[in-house]
Design an enzyme around this catalytic site. Sequence first.
Site, mmCIF file in Angstrom:
data_model
loop_
_atom_site.group_PDB
_atom_site.id
_atom_site.type_symbol
_atom_site.label_atom_id
_atom_site.label_comp_id
_atom_site.label_asym_id
_atom_site.label_seq_id
_atom_site.Cartn_x
_atom_site.Cartn_y
_atom_site.Cartn_z
ATOM 1 N N GLY A 247 7.498 13.535 1.789
ATOM 2 C CA GLY A 247 6.538 14.305 1.001
ATOM 3 C C GLY A 247 5.352 14.706 1.841
ATOM 4 N NE ARG B 93 -10.963 4.290 -2.118
ATOM 5 C CZ ARG B 93 -11.017 2.962 -2.180
ATOM 6 N NH1 ARG B 93 -11.758 2.286 -1.328
ATOM 7 N NH2 ARG B 93 -10.326 2.305 -3.090
ATOM 8 C CB CYS C 5 -4.345 0.392 2.195
ATOM 9 S SG CYS C 5 -5.198 -0.283 0.771
HETATM 10 C C1 UGA Z 1 -0.605 -0.295 0.251
HETATM 11 C C2 UGA Z 1 0.542 -1.302 0.409
HETATM 12 O O1 UGA Z 1 1.731 -0.795 -0.199
HETATM 13 C C3 UGA Z 1 0.184 -2.647 -0.226
HETATM 14 O O2 UGA Z 1 1.212 -3.588 0.036
HETATM 15 C C4 UGA Z 1 -1.131 -3.148 0.382
HETATM 16 O O3 UGA Z 1 -1.550 -4.352 -0.206
HETATM 17 C C5 UGA Z 1 -2.214 -2.097 0.162
HETATM 18 O O4 UGA Z 1 -1.810 -0.862 0.784
HETATM 19 C C6 UGA Z 1 -3.484 -2.613 0.794
HETATM 20 O O5 UGA Z 1 -3.529 -2.762 2.023
HETATM 21 O O6 UGA Z 1 -4.417 -2.993 0.065
HETATM 22 P P1 UGA Z 1 -1.452 1.340 -1.722
HETATM 23 O O7 UGA Z 1 -2.318 1.955 -0.676
HETATM 24 O O8 UGA Z 1 -2.030 0.959 -3.025
HETATM 25 O O9 UGA Z 1 -0.764 -0.021 -1.140
HETATM 26 O O10 UGA Z 1 -0.293 2.363 -2.046
HETATM 27 P P2 UGA Z 1 1.247 2.580 -1.687
HETATM 28 O O11 UGA Z 1 2.040 2.499 -2.916
HETATM 29 O O12 UGA Z 1 1.664 1.735 -0.571
HETATM 30 O O13 UGA Z 1 1.221 4.114 -1.234
HETATM 31 C C7 UGA Z 1 0.455 4.540 -0.111
HETATM 32 C C8 UGA Z 1 0.683 6.002 0.167
HETATM 33 O O14 UGA Z 1 1.983 6.205 0.731
HETATM 34 C C9 UGA Z 1 0.611 6.924 -1.060
HETATM 35 O O15 UGA Z 1 -0.135 8.069 -0.715
HETATM 36 C C10 UGA Z 1 2.049 7.288 -1.345
HETATM 37 O O16 UGA Z 1 2.196 8.542 -1.948
HETATM 38 C C11 UGA Z 1 2.636 7.287 0.064
HETATM 39 N N1 UGA Z 1 4.097 7.027 0.087
HETATM 40 C C12 UGA Z 1 4.592 5.831 -0.313
HETATM 41 C C13 UGA Z 1 4.950 8.009 0.557
HETATM 42 O O17 UGA Z 1 4.519 9.120 0.953
HETATM 43 N N2 UGA Z 1 6.299 7.763 0.587
HETATM 44 C C14 UGA Z 1 6.812 6.576 0.196
HETATM 45 O O18 UGA Z 1 8.053 6.411 0.269
HETATM 46 C C15 UGA Z 1 5.948 5.596 -0.280
#
Ligand code: UGA
Length: 429
Positions: A251, A326, A258
Amino acid sequence: MKLTVIGTGYVGLVTSAIFSHLGHQVIGLDIDEKKIKSLKQGKIPIFEPGLEEFIFKSLRRKKLQFTTDYSQALKGVDVVFICVGTPSKKDGSYDSKFVYASAESIAENLQNYAVIAIKSTVPPSTTNAVKKIIQQKTSVKFDIASCPEFLREGSALDDALNPPRIIIGTETKKAENILIKLHQKIKAPLVATTPQSAQMTKYASNAFLATKISFINSIAILCDKINADIKDVTKGLGLDPRIGQSFLNAGLGYGGSCFPKDTWALISFAKKLGYDFNFLKQVDQVNQDQVEYFISQIKSLYSNSLKGKILTILGLAFKPNTDDIREARSIPLIKQLQKLGAVIHVYDPVAMSHAKKILKNVKFFDSEYTALEKSNGLVLVTEWNQFKKLDLKKVKKLMNQPVILDGRNLFSPQKVKSLGFKYIGIGRQ
Ligand code: UGA
């Protein structure tokens, strides 16, 4: 056990909510009086499914209190969790000022032995610095520890109550046993290690997940060039148990508080240690370039000119189920599209109030349908569930040009094309 949680941001509030829910006596502390005043009334400053109810119940059961007073908060405490913010500095390294300030206040008010555990994501070595700060100001005995959190915004309560693992980094057996007892009711494999290894585990986890995303986004670009479908490729790839299906959704790339910050901090930490983490720099570069790539794809649908075209952005949050913008991909995307002359309409179920402070010359709407009226293109940026259920026949009638630009591969290309839309995804056409 008695627990004090310093910081009532995202991590602090979720930590306070789950440990009070599990029956511990928790005090949440923040130096922001306004915030504490509204928290005492059960009002939560962030959007996180279920969090308000959890906090409200714990307040009612008197398992949770909020205060600004360190001395009151530390009376008889067993464990102190430091959950304050760690913003990025301009050079990408993390700013330790809030962690160090909280360490000073803990030292000035500590009255009995406690385990002081850092939950904020900090580079390995911070525990030593925090330990020194506290030792210089108090003769009260304490142990330093690291207990990184692995919560995802939007599913934080479930992640915290049913985590895949618990990491406890301590310097003494006594501290280790106290932290194990604190986590007793949470059923998950537990890794007991040193604070350095615990913090490295946290950085390595986020850097690895960011790597998976940038890797699959690069493969998606190749899929576009050969007319392959990234969803099918990912399915086949992820069926290898050594690889797995998760975090392979191609995407617009990753955002949030994070992954971007932690990859920059790890690159900067590595540099201080004399190691050029070139590999991770590329992961970050691929992520930044992804917005440009999507824009080049969009332009190709409008004969390279976006001047005067109304583009409707659906979704501003960095991912669904949060109001957090953010490092959200929506921001650089919108700014770039504006530079190219596009007129921007936007709708997000919960993140618009934050975005209004940042985005200029953008029209905000109160529903996805009103935002799509007279539009030349639907640009899907955040895959909110409600967008999955859009009435596409109605959407087509509302739009000036039936075009879907799918930055999260949410829609089925076959289905939308059969309805008469032009469609571009990322790694699938
Ligand atoms: C992330 C980690 O997943 C958590 O385990 C960690 O605790 C957290 O950071 C932190 O360090 O506090 P978070 O930032 O809430 O969690 O969100 P995610 O669900 O991991 O998604 C992060 C980004 O990656 C989003 O923008 C999402 O759209 C993107 N993403 C995620 C993708 O583009 N493709 C994917 O397959 C998965």
